[in-house]
Design a protein around this motif. Structure first.
Motif, PDB file in Angstrom:
ATOM      1  N   ALA A  81       1.064  -0.959   0.101  1.00  0.00           N
ATOM      2  CA  ALA A  81       0.266   0.183   0.302  1.00  0.00           C
ATOM      3  C   ALA A  81       1.049   1.438  -0.125  1.00  0.00           C
ATOM      4  O   ALA A  81       1.774   1.739   1.129  1.00  0.00           O
ATOM      5  CB  ALA A  81      -0.946  -0.061   0.636  1.00  0.00           C
ATOM      6  N   THR A  82       1.304   2.278  -1.022  1.00  0.00           N
ATOM      7  CA  THR A  82       2.058   2.989  -1.406  1.00  0.00           C
ATOM      8  C   THR A  82       1.920   4.113  -2.615  1.00  0.00           C
ATOM      9  O   THR A  82       0.491   3.466  -3.298  1.00  0.00           O
ATOM     10  CB  THR A  82       3.111   1.621  -1.897  1.00  0.00           C
ATOM     11  N   MET A 108       7.100  -4.486  -7.803  1.00  0.00           N
ATOM     12  CA  MET A 108       7.054  -5.978  -8.261  1.00  0.00           C
ATOM     13  C   MET A 108       7.434  -7.330  -9.391  1.00  0.00           C
ATOM     14  O   MET A 108       7.772  -7.990  -9.035  1.00  0.00           O
ATOM     15  CB  MET A 108       5.185  -5.945  -9.014  1.00  0.00           C
ATOM     16  N   ASP A 109       7.311  -6.083 -10.815  1.00  0.00           N
ATOM     17  CA  ASP A 109       8.595  -7.258 -11.533  1.00  0.00           C
ATOM     18  C   ASP A 109      10.361  -7.345 -11.119  1.00  0.00           C
ATOM     19  O   ASP A 109      10.586  -8.586 -11.449  1.00  0.00           O
ATOM     20  CB  ASP A 109       8.549  -6.891 -13.065  1.00  0.00           C
ATOM     21  N   GLU A 110      10.574  -6.006 -11.706  1.00  0.00           N
ATOM     22  CA  GLU A 110      12.597  -5.832 -11.506  1.00  0.00           C
ATOM     23  C   GLU A 110      12.505  -6.506  -9.926  1.00  0.00           C
ATOM     24  O   GLU A 110      13.720  -6.569 -10.071  1.00  0.00           O
ATOM     25  CB  GLU A 110      12.931  -4.835 -11.441  1.00  0.00           C
ATOM     26  N   LEU A 111      11.804  -5.611  -8.975  1.00  0.00           N
ATOM     27  CA  LEU A 111      12.198  -6.269  -7.743  1.00  0.00           C
ATOM     28  C   LEU A 111      11.814  -7.552  -6.980  1.00  0.00           C
ATOM     29  O   LEU A 111      12.275  -8.409  -5.266  1.00  0.00           O
ATOM     30  CB  LEU A 111      12.225  -5.622  -6.429  1.00  0.00           C
ATOM     31  N   PHE A 130       3.848 -11.135  -2.739  1.00  0.00           N
ATOM     32  CA  PHE A 130       3.053  -9.764  -1.887  1.00  0.00           C
ATOM     33  C   PHE A 130       1.780 -10.776  -2.675  1.00  0.00           C
ATOM     34  O   PHE A 130       1.566 -11.080  -4.388  1.00  0.00           O
ATOM     35  CB  PHE A 130       2.499  -8.762  -1.885  1.00  0.00           C
ATOM     36  N   ASP A 131       0.638 -10.533  -2.434  1.00  0.00           N
ATOM     37  CA  ASP A 131      -0.533 -10.449  -3.279  1.00  0.00           C
ATOM     38  C   ASP A 131      -0.833  -9.779  -3.655  1.00  0.00           C
ATOM     39  O   ASP A 131      -2.018  -9.983  -4.747  1.00  0.00           O
ATOM     40  CB  ASP A 131      -2.004 -11.485  -2.359  1.00  0.00           C
ATOM     41  N   GLY A 132      -0.265  -8.848  -3.677  1.00  0.00           N
ATOM     42  CA  GLY A 132      -1.379  -7.496  -4.994  1.00  0.00           C
ATOM     43  C   GLY A 132      -0.375  -6.103  -4.487  1.00  0.00           C
ATOM     44  O   GLY A 132       0.017  -6.630  -3.750  1.00  0.00           O
ATOM     45  N   ILE A 133      -0.851  -5.057  -4.943  1.00  0.00           N
ATOM     46  CA  ILE A 133       0.034  -3.726  -5.038  1.00  0.00           C
ATOM     47  C   ILE A 133      -1.783  -2.753  -5.137  1.00  0.00           C
ATOM     48  O   ILE A 133      -2.355  -3.258  -5.906  1.00  0.00           O
ATOM     49  CB  ILE A 133       1.062  -3.387  -5.960  1.00  0.00           C
ATOM     50  N   PHE A 134      -1.819  -2.613  -3.621  1.00  0.00           N
ATOM     51  CA  PHE A 134      -2.727  -0.732  -4.578  1.00  0.00           C
ATOM     52  C   PHE A 134      -1.432   0.511  -4.029  1.00  0.00           C
ATOM     53  O   PHE A 134      -0.757   0.253  -3.267  1.00  0.00           O
ATOM     54  CB  PHE A 134      -3.615  -0.795  -2.931  1.00  0.00           C
ATOM     55  N   TYR A 135      -1.407   0.975  -5.388  1.00  0.00           N
ATOM     56  CA  TYR A 135      -0.812   2.301  -5.393  1.00  0.00           C
ATOM     57  C   TYR A 135      -1.496   3.617  -5.886  1.00  0.00           C
ATOM     58  O   TYR A 135      -2.848   3.730  -6.789  1.00  0.00           O
ATOM     59  CB  TYR A 135       0.800   1.465  -5.894  1.00  0.00           C
ATOM     60  N   ALA A 190      -8.540   0.582  -1.628  1.00  0.00           N
ATOM     61  CA  ALA A 190      -7.808  -0.361  -1.189  1.00  0.00           C
ATOM     62  C   ALA A 190      -8.727  -1.327  -0.313  1.00  0.00           C
ATOM     63  O   ALA A 190      -9.257  -2.640  -1.078  1.00  0.00           O
ATOM     64  CB  ALA A 190      -6.267  -0.006  -0.274  1.00  0.00           C
ATOM     65  N   THR A 191      -9.758  -0.962   0.443  1.00  0.00           N
ATOM     66  CA  THR A 191     -10.583  -1.441   1.116  1.00  0.00           C
ATOM     67  C   THR A 191     -12.192  -1.888   0.488  1.00  0.00           C
ATOM     68  O   THR A 191     -11.993  -3.567   0.530  1.00  0.00           O
ATOM     69  CB  THR A 191     -11.180  -1.063   2.502  1.00  0.00           C
TER      70      THR A 191
END
Length: 201
Positions: free
Chosen positions: A109-110, A121-124, A130-135, A152-153
């Motif tokens: 969450a960023t 997500m891809d390079e690092l 993690f199950d996903g990203i909220f940005y 996000a909720t």
């Protein structure tokens, strides 16, 4: 707590891989661009629209660099930026992996724009952890705006009170708590087990 939301910069990622110094510490030496010029011409004037998805990073940066550093391409600066802001906290990642193995879903969450979110997500390799990203650029709002936490909720589809959150910024923690998340401010000495224990207090 069914889900743990984890901030990136200041929690999972800490500056340059080699020494942990801020990513632009040697910007002028390495790329011939003064940091104060970049701050004034780009971050102070353009970043808000980029980090909330209203503008794209590379075209805007190209425009700015054409004025303040014509010798430097946006792609070169972006690559330098991302590579020098990629020191992962592997101890925390290991602790998070244990938590995930026990059934807690993990999400980032960023506040990020699109290119760095993909880089994380891809390079690092965070997509495997993690199950996903909220940005912010994808949500259209950045922390600590209430809309960030609300969207996000909604997307994870559980009650706010079932969500834990760690972040290094006090304003983000306060906003998350006001929305109903269980939130703990992360500092350099924080241990994940202590943060998790505090969620139930």
């Amino acid at each position: 707590m069914k889900i743990l939301m984890v901030d990136v910069d200041g929690v999972l990622v800490h500056g340059r891989p080699s020494d942990g110094l801020p990513l632009f510490t040697y910007l002028e030496r390495d790329l011939g661009l003064r940091l104060d010029l970049l701050q004034e011409a780009f971050f102070k004037t353009c970043w808000r629209d980029i980090v909330t998805g209203r503008e794209a990073l590379e075209p805007k940066l190209t425009e700015v660099l054409g004025t303040i550093a014509p010798h430097l391409s946006a792609r070169t600066l972006i690559d330098y930026w991302f590579e020098n802001d990629s020191r992962l906290d592997h101890a925390l990642l290991d602790d998070l992996a244990e938590l995930r193995a026990k059934g807690t879903q993990l999400f980032l969450a960023t506040n990020q724009e699109h290119l760095r979110a993909a880089y994380l997500m891809d390079e690092l390799g965070l997509s495997a952890r993690f199950d996903g990203i909220f940005y912010s650029a994808a949500l259209g709002h950045q922390k600590p705006a209430v809309e960030f936490f609300q969207l996000a909720t909604e997307r994870v589809g559980i009650a706010a009170t079932e969500i834990g959150f760690i972040d290094d910024v006090e304003a983000n923690i306060e906003a998350a708590r006001q929305f109903g998340w269980k939130a703990i401010q992360w500092t350099s000495g924080t241990k994940l087990r202590d943060a998790i224990a505090a969620f139930s207090v």
